[in-house]
Design a protein around this motif. Structure first.
Motif, mmCIF file in Angstrom:
data_model
loop_
_atom_site.group_PDB
_atom_site.id
_atom_site.type_symbol
_atom_site.label_atom_id
_atom_site.label_comp_id
_atom_site.label_asym_id
_atom_site.label_seq_id
_atom_site.Cartn_x
_atom_site.Cartn_y
_atom_site.Cartn_z
ATOM 1 N N TRP A 246 38.642 32.365 52.997
ATOM 2 C CA TRP A 246 38.834 33.509 53.715
ATOM 3 C C TRP A 246 39.147 33.459 54.957
ATOM 4 C CZ3 TRP A 246 34.666 35.873 56.991
ATOM 5 C CH2 TRP A 246 33.818 35.115 57.200
ATOM 6 N N ALA A 247 39.140 34.313 56.006
ATOM 7 C CA ALA A 247 39.226 34.365 57.303
ATOM 8 C C ALA A 247 38.615 35.574 57.985
ATOM 9 C CB ALA A 247 40.687 33.995 57.896
ATOM 10 N N TYR A 248 37.962 35.712 58.891
ATOM 11 C CA TYR A 248 36.994 36.888 59.191
ATOM 12 C C TYR A 248 37.904 37.951 59.765
ATOM 13 C CZ TYR A 248 36.396 36.078 64.296
ATOM 14 O OH TYR A 248 36.990 35.747 65.702
ATOM 15 N N SER A 249 38.873 37.657 60.307
ATOM 16 C CA SER A 249 39.683 38.816 60.846
ATOM 17 C C SER A 249 40.880 39.457 60.001
ATOM 18 C CB SER A 249 40.422 38.456 62.411
ATOM 19 O OG SER A 249 41.505 37.443 62.094
ATOM 20 N N CYS A 250 40.928 38.794 58.728
ATOM 21 C CA CYS A 250 42.065 39.199 57.657
ATOM 22 C C CYS A 250 41.576 40.220 57.189
ATOM 23 C CB CYS A 250 42.117 37.947 56.757
ATOM 24 S SG CYS A 250 43.009 38.325 55.578
ATOM 25 N N ILE A 251 42.535 41.402 57.037
ATOM 26 C CA ILE A 251 42.019 42.584 56.497
ATOM 27 C C ILE A 251 42.072 42.758 54.971
ATOM 28 C CG2 ILE A 251 44.330 43.190 56.536
ATOM 29 C CD1 ILE A 251 41.325 45.577 56.993
ATOM 30 N N ASN A 252 42.882 41.745 54.532
ATOM 31 C CA ASN A 252 42.660 41.472 53.023
ATOM 32 C C ASN A 252 41.300 41.084 52.559
ATOM 33 O OD1 ASN A 252 45.448 40.772 54.033
ATOM 34 N ND2 ASN A 252 45.819 41.944 52.413
ATOM 35 N N CYS A 253 40.932 40.006 53.390
ATOM 36 C CA CYS A 253 39.330 39.437 53.287
ATOM 37 C C CYS A 253 38.400 40.398 53.310
ATOM 38 C CB CYS A 253 39.238 38.134 54.062
ATOM 39 S SG CYS A 253 40.671 36.858 53.787
ATOM 40 N N ILE B 119 35.591 40.955 50.467
ATOM 41 C CA ILE B 119 34.131 40.355 51.114
ATOM 42 C C ILE B 119 33.126 41.278 50.283
ATOM 43 C CG2 ILE B 119 32.313 40.157 52.593
ATOM 44 C CD1 ILE B 119 34.590 38.541 54.444
ATOM 45 N N PRO B 120 33.352 42.679 50.093
ATOM 46 C CA PRO B 120 32.217 43.336 49.731
ATOM 47 C C PRO B 120 31.912 43.122 48.081
ATOM 48 C CG PRO B 120 33.219 44.892 51.073
ATOM 49 C CD PRO B 120 33.990 43.483 51.040
ATOM 50 N N HIS B 121 33.049 42.874 47.620
ATOM 51 C CA HIS B 121 32.870 42.370 46.103
ATOM 52 C C HIS B 121 32.141 40.950 45.974
ATOM 53 C CE1 HIS B 121 35.524 45.585 44.676
ATOM 54 N NE2 HIS B 121 36.247 45.389 45.801
ATOM 55 N N VAL B 122 32.675 39.963 46.951
ATOM 56 C CA VAL B 122 31.845 38.760 46.783
ATOM 57 C C VAL B 122 30.373 38.752 47.261
ATOM 58 C CG1 VAL B 122 32.051 36.236 47.729
ATOM 59 C CG2 VAL B 122 34.191 37.892 47.360
ATOM 60 N N THR B 123 30.114 39.422 48.201
ATOM 61 C CA THR B 123 28.488 39.259 48.557
ATOM 62 C C THR B 123 28.074 40.214 47.526
ATOM 63 O OG1 THR B 123 29.217 41.523 49.894
ATOM 64 C CG2 THR B 123 29.167 39.584 51.022
ATOM 65 N N ALA C 29 41.564 33.969 48.554
ATOM 66 C CA ALA C 29 41.874 33.101 47.264
ATOM 67 C C ALA C 29 40.415 32.789 46.494
ATOM 68 C CB ALA C 29 42.739 32.122 47.404
ATOM 69 N N HIS C 30 40.279 33.041 45.242
ATOM 70 C CA HIS C 30 39.033 32.803 44.451
ATOM 71 C C HIS C 30 39.202 31.657 43.410
ATOM 72 C CE1 HIS C 30 38.167 37.276 45.898
ATOM 73 N NE2 HIS C 30 37.524 36.410 46.670
ATOM 74 N N PHE D 279 44.492 35.067 43.774
ATOM 75 C CA PHE D 279 45.130 34.920 44.882
ATOM 76 C C PHE D 279 45.322 36.482 45.241
ATOM 77 C CE2 PHE D 279 47.293 31.076 43.239
ATOM 78 C CZ PHE D 279 46.089 30.160 43.618
ATOM 79 N N GLY D 280 44.929 36.583 46.611
ATOM 80 C CA GLY D 280 45.129 37.925 47.271
ATOM 81 C C GLY D 280 43.826 38.823 46.760
ATOM 82 N N GLU D 281 44.187 40.066 46.946
ATOM 83 C CA GLU D 281 43.301 41.242 46.684
ATOM 84 C C GLU D 281 43.385 41.529 45.093
ATOM 85 O OE1 GLU D 281 42.480 44.424 49.702
ATOM 86 O OE2 GLU D 281 44.502 43.471 50.514
ATOM 87 N N GLY D 282 42.429 42.403 44.737
ATOM 88 C CA GLY D 282 42.449 42.870 43.572
ATOM 89 C C GLY D 282 41.907 42.315 42.252
ATOM 90 N N HIS D 283 41.843 42.721 41.056
ATOM 91 C CA HIS D 283 41.526 42.332 39.930
ATOM 92 C C HIS D 283 40.016 41.891 39.921
ATOM 93 C CE1 HIS D 283 45.863 41.808 38.707
ATOM 94 N NE2 HIS D 283 45.886 40.894 39.841
#
Length: 571
Positions: free
Chosen positions: A310-317, A321-325, A387-388, A402-406
């Motif tokens: 991730w990168a902290y200013s990336c809107i996709n990230c 992040i709420p899902h990851v946390t 990316a996860h 890769f990317g958002e979703g799922h």
């Protein structure tokens, strides 16, 4: 192999017409081209007709060798990595002196006396000049050059890498050969050039010495920053091709450590077996670990691991992040370890204090590694934010997304692995975090404002550092931005020169955000509504507009001096 050669050639041709050629272009035109022109009718000057080809041949050979094996050889010899560049600069300066002082040139040409005189004529310095240029020539980065560089730096050089490198070098040199031949043609057609070959040599020598001095002080970089990269879209299109990506993996991005990652399907609904997880390496600094200790995947055997790039200013990230946390909070006690790998996209994202602020603002408690050199990013052959990579308790990669979703799919697979690691475990209920991923094509693309990554600019002015005054266009296309007033344009961000200046944005989105930094009050005008936004501190994302459904609109942001604007992001 043929496909790889064509990809390398295409990547080289794009590079060969990019702004990167500007520093060496005067040398190519004068010393590589004009100096090889025939003299006057009395034959007082008969330089070699092969000189342009020898210069380009030397450049191809030198660039290929330096790129592929230069770093390895220097490492084995214990020499600094920039010694070849400095050697090239010295040779370039010596050749320049030789062009001005003929007797000195004779000494320089002696090492190349094995080249048949008949093949090179009386001016035999062309190949040596090409060798020097190849050592100091720094092409613009792109997917092909990245693959070559990774292969050369890791020592994993095979036939495919050699083919890719040579085809790239030939492609990059072809436009330079065109300019060299054009310089010769111009010199032969103009009487002034034909009668002043000696003057051409001296001028070429002066230009060559100036190039060496400029490169020593990195002056050409300042020149290139003034010129927009008009080949950036071509590079992006090349990088986006699945066929190119697969071929470049063969060119050096795939290693024995990460080869089996190709077995994973992006966003698969079922667990897959994709080989042992590559190690985490090259981390500059760790956050959220005891005493800043490094995370070692080997020590996490027995636990399920999720690696999040991730990168902290990336809107996709930010939407991910709420899902990851939530996964970290919900399943940590059940055997899940989340490891964040912060891989910067912007220069400001390399600053530890900025990353620390982002970690705190998003409420991240799991370990985060600062991957400023993209070492772990490269090890995992990653190309996406976010990316996860999901790793089972035995250390095998079982899922990539890769990317958002799922997110519901990823969480279901996390639960499967946790249950497999401890069949007797009682898992908590699923997190149930809403998926805010926008529908593909329904939002305006992320819009960067820095000169090196600018997209969607609707103004009529050239978008470069030298442009300071802007005016709004009468009509503005959808999904674009325009500037009004006096601005200072930087490579990463823009800021008003004096007082307040404005940005007008035409968008389609449910949510509009803007990455800002500095200190000041930004005025947002959205239709009949006005709102003040207080900006303070390091770069971070500020919400401009949020609605329940996607909508189109036009908004204006008035930015005061002292505030830096980086990008617009959309959801």
């Amino acid at each position: 192999m043929l496909a790889l050669a064509l990809i390398g050639l295409a990547g080289g041709l794009i590079t060969g017409i990019s702004p990167c050629i500007l520093p060496v272009l005067p040398v190519i035109l004068l010393s590589g081209g004009a100096q090889s022109a025939r003299g006057d009718a009395d034959g007082r000057s008969r330089p070699s007709r092969w000189r342009p080809y020898l210069v380009i041949a030397g450049l191809v050979v030198s660039f290929s060798l330096v790129t592929l094996v230069g770093s390895l050889l220097l490492g084995l010899l214990g020499l600094p990595q920039d010694v070849l560049r400095w050697a090239g600069l010295v040779v370039l300066a010596l050749i320049g002196i030789g062009l001005i002082v003929p007797r000195f040139e004779e000494l320089l040409e002696k090492p190349f006396s094995w080249i048949p005189r008949r093949a090179v004529g009386t001016d035999r310095g062309g190949f040596g000049l090409g060798l020097a240029l190849g050592a100091v020539y720094v092409p613009c980065a792109g997917p092909v050059l990245a693959a070559i560089t990774v292969a050369g730096s890791t020592g994993r050089i095979g036939v495919e890498t050699v083919v890719l490198t040579l085809s790239f070098a030939v492609g990059a040199a072809a436009p330079l050969l065109f300019f060299a031949l054009a310089g010769r043609g111009m010199a032969e057609r103009l009487d002034t050039f034909r009668r002043h070959q000696r003057g051409i040599r001296i001028t070429g020598g002066v230009v060559m010495i100036a190039l060496a001095a400029g490169l020593a002080f990195n002056l050409p970089q300042a020149l290139q920053r003034l010129v927009p990269d008009y080949t950036a879209d071509l590079q992006r299109q090349l990088a986006a091709s699945d066929e190119v990506t697969e071929a470049l993996d063969l060119g050096g991005l795939v290693t024995d450590e990460n080869r089996e990652l190709s077995n994973c399907t992006n966003g698969s609904a079922e667990l897959e077996s994709c080989g042992k997880a590559p190690s985490i390496r090259g981390i500059q600094q760790w956050f959220n670990t005891a005493g800043g200790a490094a995370v070692d995947l080997e020590e996490l055997r027995g636990r399920v691991v999720l690696i999040d790039f991730w990168a902290y200013s990336c809107i996709n990230c930010q939407r991910s992040i709420p899902h990851v946390t939530a996964w970290d909070e919900t399943y940590r006690d059940a055997g899940l370890t989340v490891v964040g790998i912060h891989s910067p996209e912007y220069a400001f994202e390399k600053e530890p204090r900025n990353v620390q602020a982002g970690i705190e603002s998003f409420g991240i408690d799991y370990p985060v590694g600062l991957d400023n050199t993209l070492s772990t990013w490269t090890t995992y052959r990653n190309r996406y934010w976010p990316a996860h990579y999901l790793i089972d308790a035995e250390g095998t990669v079982r899922h990539v997304a890769f990317g958002e979703g799922h997110y519901d799919r990823t969480e279901r697979l996390i639960r499967e692995l946790l249950q497999a690691a401890d069949p007797d475990a009682t898992l908590p209920a699923p997190t149930g975090v809403d998926d805010a991923t926008p529908t593909a094509g329904s939002t305006t693309p992320e819009t960067y404002l820095g000169t090196t990554k600018q997209v969607n600019f609707a103004g009529t002015e050239p978008y470069r550092r030298s442009t300071t005054a802007f005016a709004l266009p009468d009509e503005q296309p959808d999904d674009s931005f325009a500037l009004d007033g006096a601005w200072s344009l930087g490579t990463q961000s823009i800021t008003p020169r004096d007082g307040t200046a404005a940005i007008r944005l035409a968008y389609e989105a449910r949510e509009v955000r803007m990455v800002l930094a500095g200190d000041g009050t930004v005025m947002l005008r959205d239709g009949d509504r006005e709102r003040r936004i207080e900006v303070s501190g390091v770069p971070r994302s500020y919400e401009l507009r949020a609605t329940d459904a996607s909508a189109t609109g036009l908004l204006t942001v008035e930015v005061p001096a002292g505030v830096e604007a980086y990008s617009f992001t959309f959801g």
